[in-house]
Design a protein around this motif. Structure first.
Motif, PDB file in Angstrom:
ATOM      1  N   LYS A  93       1.094  -1.313   0.112  1.00  0.00           N
ATOM      2  CA  LYS A  93      -0.217   0.019  -0.362  1.00  0.00           C
ATOM      3  C   LYS A  93       0.914   1.691   0.250  1.00  0.00           C
ATOM      4  O   LYS A  93       0.400   2.025  -0.467  1.00  0.00           O
ATOM      5  CB  LYS A  93      -1.439   0.300   0.889  1.00  0.00           C
ATOM      6  N   ARG A 124     -10.225  -4.786   1.493  1.00  0.00           N
ATOM      7  CA  ARG A 124     -11.611  -4.935   1.457  1.00  0.00           C
ATOM      8  C   ARG A 124     -11.411  -4.843   0.081  1.00  0.00           C
ATOM      9  O   ARG A 124     -12.403  -5.187  -0.431  1.00  0.00           O
ATOM     10  CB  ARG A 124     -12.551  -3.679   2.261  1.00  0.00           C
ATOM     11  N   LYS A 125     -10.610  -3.921  -0.236  1.00  0.00           N
ATOM     12  CA  LYS A 125     -11.006  -3.300  -1.400  1.00  0.00           C
ATOM     13  C   LYS A 125     -10.295  -4.029  -2.877  1.00  0.00           C
ATOM     14  O   LYS A 125      -9.906  -4.221  -3.774  1.00  0.00           O
ATOM     15  CB  LYS A 125     -10.575  -2.046  -2.273  1.00  0.00           C
ATOM     16  N   GLU A 126      -9.326  -5.007  -1.970  1.00  0.00           N
ATOM     17  CA  GLU A 126      -7.760  -5.354  -2.605  1.00  0.00           C
ATOM     18  C   GLU A 126      -8.872  -7.005  -3.665  1.00  0.00           C
ATOM     19  O   GLU A 126      -9.742  -7.272  -3.464  1.00  0.00           O
ATOM     20  CB  GLU A 126      -7.207  -6.342  -1.995  1.00  0.00           C
ATOM     21  N   SER A 127      -7.810  -7.595  -4.301  1.00  0.00           N
ATOM     22  CA  SER A 127      -8.416  -8.761  -5.067  1.00  0.00           C
ATOM     23  C   SER A 127      -8.047 -10.449  -4.444  1.00  0.00           C
ATOM     24  O   SER A 127      -7.442 -10.420  -3.993  1.00  0.00           O
ATOM     25  CB  SER A 127      -7.626  -8.454  -6.797  1.00  0.00           C
ATOM     26  N   ASN A 140     -17.296 -11.976   2.633  1.00  0.00           N
ATOM     27  CA  ASN A 140     -18.039 -10.066   2.488  1.00  0.00           C
ATOM     28  C   ASN A 140     -19.262  -9.835   3.889  1.00  0.00           C
ATOM     29  O   ASN A 140     -19.247  -9.223   4.213  1.00  0.00           O
ATOM     30  CB  ASN A 140     -19.190 -11.363   0.592  1.00  0.00           C
ATOM     31  N   LEU A 145     -16.117  -7.314   2.511  1.00  0.00           N
ATOM     32  CA  LEU A 145     -15.333  -7.134   1.048  1.00  0.00           C
ATOM     33  C   LEU A 145     -16.338  -6.663   0.340  1.00  0.00           C
ATOM     34  O   LEU A 145     -17.237  -7.133   0.117  1.00  0.00           O
ATOM     35  CB  LEU A 145     -14.506  -8.064   0.489  1.00  0.00           C
ATOM     36  N   ASP A 146     -15.616  -6.583  -0.525  1.00  0.00           N
ATOM     37  CA  ASP A 146     -16.206  -5.625  -2.092  1.00  0.00           C
ATOM     38  C   ASP A 146     -16.464  -7.210  -2.655  1.00  0.00           C
ATOM     39  O   ASP A 146     -15.472  -7.669  -3.527  1.00  0.00           O
ATOM     40  CB  ASP A 146     -15.498  -5.252  -3.395  1.00  0.00           C
ATOM     41  N   ALA A 149     -14.338  -7.985  -6.164  1.00  0.00           N
ATOM     42  CA  ALA A 149     -13.756  -7.963  -6.221  1.00  0.00           C
ATOM     43  C   ALA A 149     -12.961  -9.494  -6.194  1.00  0.00           C
ATOM     44  O   ALA A 149     -11.196  -9.890  -5.402  1.00  0.00           O
ATOM     45  CB  ALA A 149     -12.842  -6.845  -5.334  1.00  0.00           C
ATOM     46  N   ARG A 363      -2.646   1.161  -9.944  1.00  0.00           N
ATOM     47  CA  ARG A 363      -3.105   1.984  -8.683  1.00  0.00           C
ATOM     48  C   ARG A 363      -2.643   3.439  -8.882  1.00  0.00           C
ATOM     49  O   ARG A 363      -1.382   4.320  -9.455  1.00  0.00           O
ATOM     50  CB  ARG A 363      -1.951   1.518  -7.540  1.00  0.00           C
TER      51      ARG A 363
END
Length: 363
Positions: A93, A124-127, A140, A145-146, A149, A363
């Motif tokens: 990150k 949460r937004k990572e793959s 989820n 989690l999204d 993704a 990114r």
């Protein structure tokens, strides 16, 4: 070309998680440059192992500084190892590197800890790559989690159908039952012997084959149970062709696991690929591996009684047994076909292109 940084445990020891990590690494190396950060703790004292893992995380920091176009593939630890995994995430990150997290455990889904919640708050937004739809839904629900993704890649993807065997009929011989795993109390070895004892009481003929390394804490009980069971044979730990031969001689594979954090056991995939009918307790993703009669889901609270009832039926109706074995083989083929496509899409994404030719998100 994009450089992928692989952080995950590699054999030894030999277990399902480490085996899949090794196969994934081989696949990635054949397609792209990969820097490897082995997360296996090794046989060292814990303090030394922890220090060595810290050094590897610092090496990852150095790689991110030296290489601008990098991405992280992280085979996520199920326990305290997430503290080190968290360092890889923080470094990624800091340098705005894409992160792909591969899940292999239900530990942090069944009993979330503060460390787990801290980790997932950052990703949460990572793959995320999960073993089954149920695992994705639980991630989820527990961690928010999204859903967009999350992608499903079953462990079945890491096998080859051309290695599978033809279904073997058994018209009259005693039923051939099997158990293969790390032999521990949690994996259900006592329940397996309880099933054999119940079959003996009912006069149902069988021959049982057992394989796998015996845990020290289970050795005394295992030796006693084996000695008291006349039609059971222990083959020891098996690998490679010896393990393939083990499955080829079976009619039914029984896996009455009590392990709370069971995920997607490789032994079930391996048994089905050999046309062996599977009976297993409903834990982790096991029910999704054996849908629509392709296997028997044993209730957690009474696996012995349920298994014995089904085995008795197959003992008297060999046509039903053959149909059940064919159903297992067909399910193995369906799983492999769908999961191979999912794995190829994932590798294309990691490589920097999607099947449609799209680039990995920046990114």
């Amino acid at each position: 070309m994009t450089r992928l940084c692989f952080a995950g445990p590699l054999p030894p020891p030999v277990n399902g998680f480490y085996i899949i990590c090794a196969r994934m690494l081989d696949l990635l190396k054949a397609r792209m440059p990969v820097a490897v950060f082995d997360r296996a703790p090794g046989p060292r004292p814990k303090a030394i192992g922890f220090l060595q893992q810290l050094i590897k995380a610092l090496n990852y920091l150095t790689t991110c500084i030296a290489k601008r176009d990098t991405a992280l593939y992280l085979a996520l630890s199920g326990g305290h190892g997430q503290a080190i995994d968290l360092l890889y995430v923080l470094i990624s990150k800091l340098f705005r590197r894409p992160i792909y997290i591969h899940h292999h455990s239900y530990t942090y889904l069944n009993a979330p800890s503060r460390l787990n919640r801290c980790f997932f708050a950052l990703v949460r937004k990572e793959s995320h790559i999960v073993l089954s739809p149920k695992m994705g839904l639980l991630l989820n629900r527990v961690y928010g989690l999204d859903p967009a993704a999350v992608r499903v890649v079953s462990n079945a993807a890491f096998y080859h159908w051309e290695d599978a065997c033809q279904v073997q009929a058994n018209q009259a011989a005693p039923l051939r039952l099997g158990f293969l795993s790390n032999i521990t109390f949690e994996k259900g070895i006592v329940e397996f012997f309880d099933i054999l004892a119940a079959l003996n009481r009912r006069g149902i003929e069988y021959r049982a084959q057992i394989a796998g390394p015996v845990a020290p804490e289970a050795q005394q009980s295992f030796d006693r149970l084996l000695q008291c069971t006349p039609h059971a044979h222990y083959a020891g730990p098996l690998y490679g062709e010896d393990k393939e031969g083990f499955y080829r001689q079976l009619d039914i594979f029984i896996f009455p696991t009590r392990y709370a954090n069971e995920a997607e056991p490789l032994v079930i995939h391996e048994a089905m690929r050999h046309g062996v009918h599977v009976m297993a307790c409903d834990r982790g993703s096991i029910a999704e591996m054996l849908p629509d009669g392709s296997g028997v889901i044993l209730p957690r609270d009474a696996p012995v009684e349920a298994a014995v009832t089904h085995i008795e039926h197959f003992s008297t109706d060999r046509s039903a047994l053959l149909c059940a074995k064919n159903a297992s083989m067909q399910q193995a083929q369906r799983l492999l076909s769908s999961s191979k496509a999912s794995l190829e899409n994932l590798v294309a994404l990691l490589e920097g292109t999607s099947p449609a030719g799209g680039a990995r998100p920046k990114r």
